[in-house]
Design a protein around this motif. Sequence first.
Motif, PDB file in Angstrom:
ATOM      1  N   LYS A   1      17.253  -3.062   1.342  1.00  0.00           N
ATOM      2  CA  LYS A   1      18.455  -2.920   2.172  1.00  0.00           C
ATOM      3  C   LYS A   1      19.446  -1.924   1.574  1.00  0.00           C
ATOM      4  O   LYS A   1      20.322  -1.414   2.276  1.00  0.00           O
ATOM      5  N   LEU A   2      19.311  -1.641   0.281  1.00  0.00           N
ATOM      6  CA  LEU A   2      20.221  -0.727  -0.405  1.00  0.00           C
ATOM      7  C   LEU A   2      19.681   0.704  -0.470  1.00  0.00           C
ATOM      8  O   LEU A   2      20.401   1.605  -0.896  1.00  0.00           O
ATOM      9  N   VAL A   3      18.432   0.893  -0.058  1.00  0.00           N
ATOM     10  CA  VAL A   3      17.811   2.218  -0.161  1.00  0.00           C
ATOM     11  C   VAL A   3      18.309   3.130   0.955  1.00  0.00           C
ATOM     12  O   VAL A   3      18.060   2.887   2.139  1.00  0.00           O
ATOM     13  N   ALA A   4      19.055   4.154   0.600  1.00  0.00           N
ATOM     14  CA  ALA A   4      19.453   5.225   1.517  1.00  0.00           C
ATOM     15  C   ALA A   4      19.966   4.688   2.851  1.00  0.00           C
ATOM     16  O   ALA A   4      20.766   3.758   2.886  1.00  0.00           O
ATOM     17  N   HIS A   5      19.505   5.283   3.952  1.00  0.00           N
ATOM     18  CA  HIS A   5      19.943   4.937   5.301  1.00  0.00           C
ATOM     19  C   HIS A   5      18.728   4.559   6.143  1.00  0.00           C
ATOM     20  O   HIS A   5      17.595   4.901   5.789  1.00  0.00           O
ATOM     21  N   PRO A   6      18.939   3.875   7.279  1.00  0.00           N
ATOM     22  CA  PRO A   6      17.798   3.448   8.106  1.00  0.00           C
ATOM     23  C   PRO A   6      16.841   4.578   8.477  1.00  0.00           C
ATOM     24  O   PRO A   6      15.624   4.393   8.471  1.00  0.00           O
ATOM     25  N   VAL A   7      17.366   5.748   8.781  1.00  0.00           N
ATOM     26  CA  VAL A   7      16.477   6.850   9.170  1.00  0.00           C
ATOM     27  C   VAL A   7      15.565   7.256   8.016  1.00  0.00           C
ATOM     28  O   VAL A   7      14.409   7.649   8.233  1.00  0.00           O
TER      29      VAL A   7
ATOM     30  N   GLY B   1       0.802  -1.211   0.000  1.00  0.00           N
ATOM     31  CA  GLY B   1       0.000   0.000   0.000  1.00  0.00           C
ATOM     32  C   GLY B   1       0.837   1.264   0.000  1.00  0.00           C
ATOM     33  O   GLY B   1       2.047   1.249   0.286  1.00  0.00           O
ATOM     34  N   ALA B   2       0.178   2.390  -0.274  1.00  0.00           N
ATOM     35  CA  ALA B   2       0.879   3.647  -0.502  1.00  0.00           C
ATOM     36  C   ALA B   2       1.587   4.210   0.720  1.00  0.00           C
ATOM     37  O   ALA B   2       2.510   5.013   0.576  1.00  0.00           O
ATOM     38  N   THR B   3       1.187   3.816   1.923  1.00  0.00           N
ATOM     39  CA  THR B   3       1.861   4.355   3.111  1.00  0.00           C
ATOM     40  C   THR B   3       2.718   3.322   3.830  1.00  0.00           C
ATOM     41  O   THR B   3       3.136   3.547   4.970  1.00  0.00           O
ATOM     42  N   VAL B   4       2.996   2.188   3.183  1.00  0.00           N
ATOM     43  CA  VAL B   4       3.896   1.190   3.779  1.00  0.00           C
ATOM     44  C   VAL B   4       5.330   1.703   3.705  1.00  0.00           C
ATOM     45  O   VAL B   4       5.826   2.031   2.623  1.00  0.00           O
ATOM     46  N   ARG B   5       5.990   1.774   4.858  1.00  0.00           N
ATOM     47  CA  ARG B   5       7.354   2.290   4.922  1.00  0.00           C
ATOM     48  C   ARG B   5       8.356   1.275   4.379  1.00  0.00           C
ATOM     49  O   ARG B   5       8.143   0.066   4.434  1.00  0.00           O
ATOM     50  N   HIS B   6       9.469   1.788   3.890  1.00  0.00           N
ATOM     51  CA  HIS B   6      10.545   0.897   3.438  1.00  0.00           C
ATOM     52  C   HIS B   6      10.924  -0.093   4.533  1.00  0.00           C
ATOM     53  O   HIS B   6      11.094  -1.287   4.286  1.00  0.00           O
ATOM     54  N   ALA B   7      11.091   0.410   5.750  1.00  0.00           N
ATOM     55  CA  ALA B   7      11.552  -0.437   6.856  1.00  0.00           C
ATOM     56  C   ALA B   7      10.550  -1.546   7.161  1.00  0.00           C
ATOM     57  O   ALA B   7      10.935  -2.685   7.441  1.00  0.00           O
TER      58      ALA B   7
END
Length: 288
Positions: free
Chosen positions: A93-99, A71-77
């Motif tokens: 796991k490769l997207v940007a940083h944890p924050v 869904g549209a508001t599911v976070r990467h984490a």
Amino acid sequence: MKPPPFAYHAPRDLGEALRTLAEVRGKVLAGGQSLIPMLNMRLAEPSDLVDINRVAGLDRLERTADGVVVGATVRHADAERARAHPLLTRALKLVAHPVIRNRGTVVGSLAHADPAAELPAVLAVLGGHVRVARWDGGVAVRDVPAAGFFAGPMEPAIEPGELAVSAFFPALRPGTGSAFLEIARRHGDYALAGVCAVVTVDDGRVATARAACIGVGPVPVVVDVGPACTGRPPGEADWAGAAALVREAAEPEDDIHATAAYRGHLVGVLAERALRDAAREGAAARAG
């Protein structure tokens, strides 16, 4: 830096969100990890901002036998922790940083349509789609295949008044392995070049093989490399020839980070490695 002034809307259901978008033609706020910097740098100056974080049902992440709906508001984490799809998990796991991953959204990344981003390539190589909704006296939806969704750099096939409400990532076939490799100056930076691959092994031989590249074209570059490797055992397939097909399809350009020649070299090296890794995993999955 501060964003330009805008009117703020916080709809509570999908119908309200779509009616608002139909009226104001504003920007959509989900994770905001791309939008907020663009506002602060005045690269975007919408008169209205429509915050969809309170819209019920957009936080759905559902795994079925056919694939995964995000869904549209599911976070990467959250998507990464769910481990609902092997290739999607690798890419996240490769997207940007944890924050960033704690707030950024999967569908938002697709809708941003950055040709150097990982998730558009995953959707493209899997042949997935994005579901888009609009208000037409009621909620009307259409599914846009990945091949047509990325119209150009930062140009998703979303019309004014429409909202990307979910993305579908098809499941891997039995005996299919996947891999995602990229090179960046620093971990978390956008990649200079990257390749994701899916290879299916059946009866000890490569049945299908596809790769998608990032950072070397205006949209994810998807290549069917089957002509170079199908019908052979994974250990005897011409992965170098398959990588050459990927390199030929790439459209790298010079920029301040790397020359086109260097990006082209990288994508060839990464393609060969990713295809080998995916084939190895596919063979192991079939054997298991």
